[in-house]
Design a protein around this motif. Sequence first.
Motif, PDB file in Angstrom:
ATOM      1  N   ASN A  32       5.172 -15.149  -8.720  1.00 19.35           N
ATOM      2  CA  ASN A  32       4.982 -14.863  -7.468  1.00 19.35           C
ATOM      3  C   ASN A  32       5.709 -13.691  -6.924  1.00 19.35           C
ATOM      4  N   GLY A  33       6.882 -13.357  -7.780  1.00 17.70           N
ATOM      5  CA  GLY A  33       7.838 -12.397  -7.359  1.00 17.70           C
ATOM      6  C   GLY A  33       8.881 -12.821  -6.302  1.00 17.70           C
ATOM      7  N   PHE A  34       9.308 -14.004  -6.439  1.00 18.03           N
ATOM      8  CA  PHE A  34      10.291 -14.465  -5.375  1.00 18.03           C
ATOM      9  C   PHE A  34      11.561 -14.167  -5.737  1.00 18.03           C
ATOM     10  N   PRO A  35      12.275 -13.557  -5.120  1.00 22.51           N
ATOM     11  CA  PRO A  35      13.642 -13.058  -5.506  1.00 22.51           C
ATOM     12  C   PRO A  35      14.591 -14.005  -5.721  1.00 22.51           C
ATOM     13  N   GLN A  36      14.684 -15.306  -5.287  1.00 21.31           N
ATOM     14  CA  GLN A  36      15.716 -16.261  -5.676  1.00 21.31           C
ATOM     15  C   GLN A  36      15.498 -17.230  -6.777  1.00 21.31           C
ATOM     16  N   VAL A  37      15.604 -16.220  -7.947  1.00 21.35           N
ATOM     17  CA  VAL A  37      15.418 -16.728  -9.267  1.00 21.35           C
ATOM     18  C   VAL A  37      16.469 -16.049 -10.090  1.00 21.35           C
ATOM     19  N   GLY A  93       7.185   0.210  -8.883  1.00 22.12           N
ATOM     20  CA  GLY A  93       7.933  -0.515  -9.928  1.00 22.12           C
ATOM     21  C   GLY A  93       8.022  -2.025  -9.578  1.00 22.12           C
ATOM     22  N   GLY A  94       8.196  -2.379  -8.412  1.00 21.53           N
ATOM     23  CA  GLY A  94       7.990  -3.845  -8.029  1.00 21.53           C
ATOM     24  C   GLY A  94       6.637  -4.512  -8.052  1.00 21.53           C
ATOM     25  N   PRO A 302      14.692  -2.459   0.938  1.00 17.60           N
ATOM     26  CA  PRO A 302      14.605  -3.112  -0.377  1.00 17.60           C
ATOM     27  C   PRO A 302      12.989  -2.692  -0.991  1.00 17.60           C
ATOM     28  N   VAL A 303      13.106  -1.629  -1.319  1.00 14.79           N
ATOM     29  CA  VAL A 303      11.660  -1.060  -1.600  1.00 14.79           C
ATOM     30  C   VAL A 303      10.887  -1.800  -2.854  1.00 14.79           C
ATOM     31  N   GLU A 304      11.617  -1.890  -3.892  1.00 13.93           N
ATOM     32  CA  GLU A 304      11.203  -2.639  -5.025  1.00 13.93           C
ATOM     33  C   GLU A 304      10.943  -4.240  -4.685  1.00 13.93           C
ATOM     34  N   ALA A 305      11.870  -4.626  -4.020  1.00 11.84           N
ATOM     35  CA  ALA A 305      11.546  -6.114  -3.597  1.00 11.84           C
ATOM     36  C   ALA A 305      10.436  -6.237  -2.813  1.00 11.84           C
ATOM     37  N   LEU A 306      10.064  -5.221  -1.915  1.00 12.90           N
ATOM     38  CA  LEU A 306       9.081  -5.239  -0.920  1.00 12.90           C
ATOM     39  C   LEU A 306       7.583  -5.225  -1.850  1.00 12.90           C
ATOM     40  N   GLY A 307       7.700  -4.314  -2.861  1.00 10.20           N
ATOM     41  CA  GLY A 307       6.467  -4.411  -3.651  1.00 10.20           C
ATOM     42  C   GLY A 307       6.298  -5.423  -4.175  1.00 10.20           C
ATOM     43  N   ALA A 308       7.350  -6.256  -4.808  1.00  7.09           N
ATOM     44  CA  ALA A 308       7.304  -7.380  -5.818  1.00  7.09           C
ATOM     45  C   ALA A 308       6.761  -8.614  -5.050  1.00  7.09           C
ATOM     46  N   ARG A 309       7.255  -8.715  -3.900  1.00  4.47           N
ATOM     47  CA  ARG A 309       7.072  -9.807  -2.879  1.00  4.47           C
ATOM     48  C   ARG A 309       5.675  -9.674  -2.337  1.00  4.47           C
ATOM     49  N   ALA A 310       5.093  -8.308  -1.982  1.00  2.00           N
ATOM     50  CA  ALA A 310       3.687  -8.169  -1.394  1.00  2.00           C
ATOM     51  C   ALA A 310       2.803  -8.541  -2.693  1.00  2.00           C
ATOM     52  N   ALA A 311       3.110  -8.075  -3.851  1.00  2.00           N
ATOM     53  CA  ALA A 311       2.347  -8.678  -5.211  1.00  2.00           C
ATOM     54  C   ALA A 311       2.156 -10.068  -5.388  1.00  2.00           C
ATOM     55  N   GLY A 312       3.542 -10.967  -5.354  1.00  2.00           N
ATOM     56  CA  GLY A 312       3.361 -12.230  -5.280  1.00  2.00           C
ATOM     57  C   GLY A 312       2.522 -12.996  -4.356  1.00  2.00           C
ATOM     58  N   GLU A 313       2.771 -12.317  -3.036  1.00  2.00           N
ATOM     59  CA  GLU A 313       1.912 -13.061  -1.805  1.00  2.00           C
ATOM     60  C   GLU A 313       0.334 -13.027  -2.145  1.00  2.00           C
ATOM     61  N   LEU A 314      -0.019 -11.807  -2.866  1.00  2.00           N
ATOM     62  CA  LEU A 314      -1.683 -11.622  -3.170  1.00  2.00           C
ATOM     63  C   LEU A 314      -1.759 -12.572  -4.370  1.00  2.00           C
TER      64      LEU A 314
END
Length: 340
Positions: A32-37, A93-94, A302-314
Amino acid sequence: MTVLDLSDPRPTLADVARVAGVSSATASRVLNGFPQVRAETRRQVEQAVRSLGYVRQRAARAGEGQRTGTVAVVMCEDGLRLFSDPFFGRIMGGINRVFTAAGVQVVVLMMPSAGQAATFRYLGGGHVDGALFVSTHARYTTALSHADLPVVSAGRPMVPDPAQCTYVDVDNRGGAEAAVRHLLAAGRRRIATVAGPKDMAPGRDRLAGYAAAISGSALVDPGLVAHGDFGQASGEHATRQLLDRRPDLDAVFAASDVMAVGVLRALRRTGRRVPDDVAVIGFDNAPVSRRTDPPLTTVSQPVEALGARAAGELLAVLDGTVRQPRRVVLGTSLVVRASA
């Protein structure tokens, strides 16, 4: 030894977790793209996904047909901006990292204002399981509100009630306010801004942050506010307008680094020295901010983290992990360099 249940040929999330040597909850956080891993844990899970051929499945809904294993990333811009602004490459990229790790195929759609009808016909045609919208303008509000499939927005959408839509954003207002307070603390008093588009939440929120900082020392002078479209040419044009109206300005906060490049160009052409005569701050911390002359002080988002977290939320919406709209806001920070 890892033992897999082969009664169903499709590997499950539990299979991924066992192969990776982590809990199912940890595997889910990675997918889900969460950063705390931890980076090593993320690598183990992604390797397990590849080795098993795991494909993310979402919870079935009443009346739903065969799932596609595909999502759409909808870029609400024309092709010129999409390929000229580094923001889009960074956010993709994220996004792509998370969807690839989850075994989900991505279709990228460009949706300029003239292409809304065709895009939504495609989205409603059963080709994809959900859509991730990037760079939404106010003109897309109706479409976002009535999309007949799960939707997440990367950036606060310009809808009447954002609480009805899951989105991931950055603290645009707080970042802008911090930038302008930095200029005030340095003794700058005639601070102008090249604000972003009026029909986009980042444009409005960064302007609101500018106004919040300025109002603590004086009323906002409308002559010190000009708008651009986040592009370099618009930043240069807006700065010329500002100099015509307020030739004694001593600082400019630009709502994007690309516009700030235009600001620097306009100041140089009119004989202003940076930062001696005019200090300049941008927003994004894009790669170009380190190559300008002088290097650009900027708000890092945090642009890459923004993309990753949005993908994880979907993904979380698609697999039924999340059933209510969520709002996630990521922090920003000021990066001080020689321009201010």
